[in-house]
Write a protein that holds these residues in place. Structure first.
Motif, PDB file in Angstrom:
ATOM      1  N   LYS A 197      25.525 -67.162   0.406  1.00 12.52           N
ATOM      2  CA  LYS A 197      24.973 -67.089   1.760  1.00 12.52           C
ATOM      3  C   LYS A 197      24.940 -68.461   2.425  1.00 12.52           C
ATOM      4  N   ASP A 198      24.749 -68.460   3.739  1.00  6.76           N
ATOM      5  CA  ASP A 198      24.591 -69.708   4.487  1.00  6.76           C
ATOM      6  C   ASP A 198      23.438 -70.521   3.912  1.00  6.76           C
TER       7      ASP A 198
ATOM      8  N   GLY B 173      33.262 -62.976   2.669  1.00  7.57           N
ATOM      9  CA  GLY B 173      34.367 -62.667   3.573  1.00  7.57           C
ATOM     10  C   GLY B 173      35.726 -63.092   3.069  1.00  7.57           C
ATOM     11  N   ALA B 174      36.584 -63.430   4.014  1.00  5.00           N
ATOM     12  CA  ALA B 174      37.986 -63.713   3.702  1.00  5.00           C
ATOM     13  C   ALA B 174      38.174 -64.996   2.915  1.00  5.00           C
ATOM     14  N   ARG B 175      37.251 -65.933   3.060  1.00  3.52           N
ATOM     15  CA  ARG B 175      37.357 -67.199   2.330  1.00  3.52           C
ATOM     16  C   ARG B 175      36.036 -67.477   1.618  1.00  3.52           C
ATOM     17  N   PRO B 176      35.785 -66.779   0.514  1.00  3.22           N
ATOM     18  CA  PRO B 176      34.495 -66.930  -0.158  1.00  3.22           C
ATOM     19  C   PRO B 176      34.283 -68.347  -0.678  1.00  3.22           C
ATOM     20  N   ARG B 177      33.019 -68.749  -0.673  1.00  2.00           N
ATOM     21  CA  ARG B 177      32.668 -70.090  -1.161  1.00  2.00           C
ATOM     22  C   ARG B 177      31.251 -70.025  -1.727  1.00  2.00           C
ATOM     23  N   HIS B 178      31.086 -70.542  -2.928  1.00  5.66           N
ATOM     24  CA  HIS B 178      29.743 -70.669  -3.469  1.00  5.66           C
ATOM     25  C   HIS B 178      29.023 -71.775  -2.717  1.00  5.66           C
ATOM     26  N   ALA B 179      27.763 -71.558  -2.465  1.00  3.08           N
ATOM     27  CA  ALA B 179      26.945 -72.557  -1.781  1.00  3.08           C
ATOM     28  C   ALA B 179      26.728 -73.760  -2.693  1.00  3.08           C
ATOM     29  N   ASP B 180      26.399 -74.876  -2.077  1.00  2.00           N
ATOM     30  CA  ASP B 180      26.086 -76.099  -2.816  1.00  2.00           C
ATOM     31  C   ASP B 180      24.593 -76.174  -3.077  1.00  2.00           C
ATOM     32  N   LEU B 181      24.237 -76.650  -4.246  1.00  2.00           N
ATOM     33  CA  LEU B 181      22.829 -76.844  -4.589  1.00  2.00           C
ATOM     34  C   LEU B 181      22.339 -78.097  -3.875  1.00  2.00           C
TER      35      LEU B 181
ATOM     36  N   ARG C 163      15.147 -77.805   8.818  1.00  2.00           N
ATOM     37  CA  ARG C 163      15.937 -78.986   9.163  1.00  2.00           C
ATOM     38  C   ARG C 163      17.430 -78.706   9.024  1.00  2.00           C
ATOM     39  N   PHE C 164      17.816 -77.992   7.956  1.00  2.00           N
ATOM     40  CA  PHE C 164      19.225 -77.659   7.760  1.00  2.00           C
ATOM     41  C   PHE C 164      19.750 -76.841   8.935  1.00  2.00           C
ATOM     42  N   LEU C 165      19.024 -75.798   9.310  1.00  2.00           N
ATOM     43  CA  LEU C 165      19.478 -74.948  10.409  1.00  2.00           C
ATOM     44  C   LEU C 165      19.530 -75.720  11.725  1.00  2.00           C
ATOM     45  N   ALA C 166      18.538 -76.569  11.970  1.00  2.00           N
ATOM     46  CA  ALA C 166      18.523 -77.349  13.212  1.00  2.00           C
ATOM     47  C   ALA C 166      19.692 -78.328  13.249  1.00  2.00           C
ATOM     48  N   LEU C 167      19.963 -78.986  12.134  1.00  2.00           N
ATOM     49  CA  LEU C 167      21.080 -79.937  12.093  1.00  2.00           C
ATOM     50  C   LEU C 167      22.410 -79.212  12.278  1.00  2.00           C
ATOM     51  N   TYR C 168      22.538 -78.064  11.648  1.00  2.00           N
ATOM     52  CA  TYR C 168      23.738 -77.239  11.813  1.00  2.00           C
ATOM     53  C   TYR C 168      23.924 -76.839  13.272  1.00  2.00           C
ATOM     54  N   ILE C 169      22.847 -76.360  13.907  1.00  2.00           N
ATOM     55  CA  ILE C 169      22.920 -75.971  15.315  1.00  2.00           C
ATOM     56  C   ILE C 169      23.337 -77.160  16.182  1.00  2.00           C
ATOM     57  N   ALA C 170      22.779 -78.326  15.886  1.00  2.00           N
ATOM     58  CA  ALA C 170      23.039 -79.515  16.692  1.00  2.00           C
ATOM     59  C   ALA C 170      24.438 -80.087  16.491  1.00  2.00           C
ATOM     60  N   GLU C 171      24.994 -79.967  15.297  1.00  2.00           N
ATOM     61  CA  GLU C 171      26.222 -80.704  14.991  1.00  2.00           C
ATOM     62  C   GLU C 171      27.459 -79.859  14.720  1.00  2.00           C
ATOM     63  N   ALA C 172      27.312 -78.622  14.334  1.00  2.00           N
ATOM     64  CA  ALA C 172      28.486 -77.807  14.004  1.00  2.00           C
ATOM     65  C   ALA C 172      29.265 -77.457  15.264  1.00  2.00           C
ATOM     66  N   ASP C 173      30.545 -77.241  15.091  1.00  2.00           N
ATOM     67  CA  ASP C 173      31.370 -76.771  16.195  1.00  2.00           C
ATOM     68  C   ASP C 173      30.979 -75.325  16.512  1.00  2.00           C
ATOM     69  N   ARG C 174      31.190 -74.942  17.747  1.00  2.00           N
ATOM     70  CA  ARG C 174      30.868 -73.585  18.170  1.00  2.00           C
ATOM     71  C   ARG C 174      31.612 -72.588  17.280  1.00  2.00           C
ATOM     72  N   LEU C 175      30.892 -71.597  16.774  1.00  2.00           N
ATOM     73  CA  LEU C 175      31.407 -70.537  15.909  1.00  2.00           C
ATOM     74  C   LEU C 175      31.835 -71.018  14.516  1.00  2.00           C
ATOM     75  N   GLU C 176      31.547 -72.254  14.178  1.00  2.00           N
ATOM     76  CA  GLU C 176      31.896 -72.775  12.855  1.00  2.00           C
ATOM     77  C   GLU C 176      30.907 -72.252  11.819  1.00  2.00           C
ATOM     78  N   ARG C 177      31.420 -71.760  10.742  1.00  2.00           N
ATOM     79  CA  ARG C 177      30.571 -71.261   9.659  1.00  2.00           C
ATOM     80  C   ARG C 177      29.888 -72.430   8.956  1.00  2.00           C
ATOM     81  N   THR C 178      28.730 -72.156   8.356  1.00  2.00           N
ATOM     82  CA  THR C 178      28.025 -73.217   7.628  1.00  2.00           C
ATOM     83  C   THR C 178      28.869 -73.744   6.482  1.00  2.00           C
ATOM     84  N   ALA C 179      29.649 -72.876   5.843  1.00  2.00           N
ATOM     85  CA  ALA C 179      30.481 -73.309   4.715  1.00  2.00           C
ATOM     86  C   ALA C 179      31.464 -74.399   5.154  1.00  2.00           C
TER      87      ALA C 179
END
Length: 164
Positions: free
Chosen positions: A16-17, A36-44, A60-76
């Protein structure tokens, strides 16, 4: 998101994210998983966190992701390309190495404060709720524009030409 209450990880938190797995001493926090199509294990990201630290770090993780990720970019994808890698992400989120923690927490607090439950709004608004009358209030008077066909002993909506 997923939370597993034991190390057997039945909720598949590592795909999961944000994933949380209980330990004998607290919670392990995983980030950047993907199905999904490109599975990835999460990082500890962190181990044996107490509940308050866990929640703060997720916020904090979600806020940083919202602030810095590209639009529609998955957390992975975002976690994989995060400049400085997981160590830097850990330093920013947990150690507050860039002194952004308060701002990230404020972003989430503002989101929580402004949150509205869209489904509750429909239930509370008779005009919006009336749009669902066929399914909620008037099963004896079905919508004439919806037709059903049998499939494997059940009914499914009949698709019109050109629609999938």
């Amino acid at each position: 998101m997923a939370v597993s209450g034991c190390a057997r990880e039945c909720a598949e938190a590592q795909s999961k994210d944000v994933g949380v797995i209980a330990t004998e001493r607290g919670w392990n926090l995983y980030v950047g998983g993907n199905g999904g199509a490109r599975p990835r294990h999460a990082d500890l990201l962190a181990t044996d966190l107490d509940e308050a630290t866990l929640i703060r770090t997720i916020d904090r993780f979600l806020a940083l992701y919202i602030a810095e990720a590209d639009r529609l970019e998955r957390t992975a994808t975002w976690v994989e390309r995060y400049e400085g890698g997981l160590d830097k992400l850990r330093a920013v989120l947990i150690d507050d190495s860039e002194d952004r923690g308060a701002d990230l927490e404020a972003l989430i607090a503002a989101h929580v404060e402004a949150y509205t439950d869209e489904w509750r709004a429909v239930l509370d608004d008779p005009v919006k709720l009336a749009r669902f009358a066929t399914f909620v209030n008037a099963p004896e008077a079905p919508d004439p524009t919806v037709a059903f066909v049998p499939e494997r002993g059940q009914i499914k909506p009949l698709l019109t030409v050109g629609r999938r």
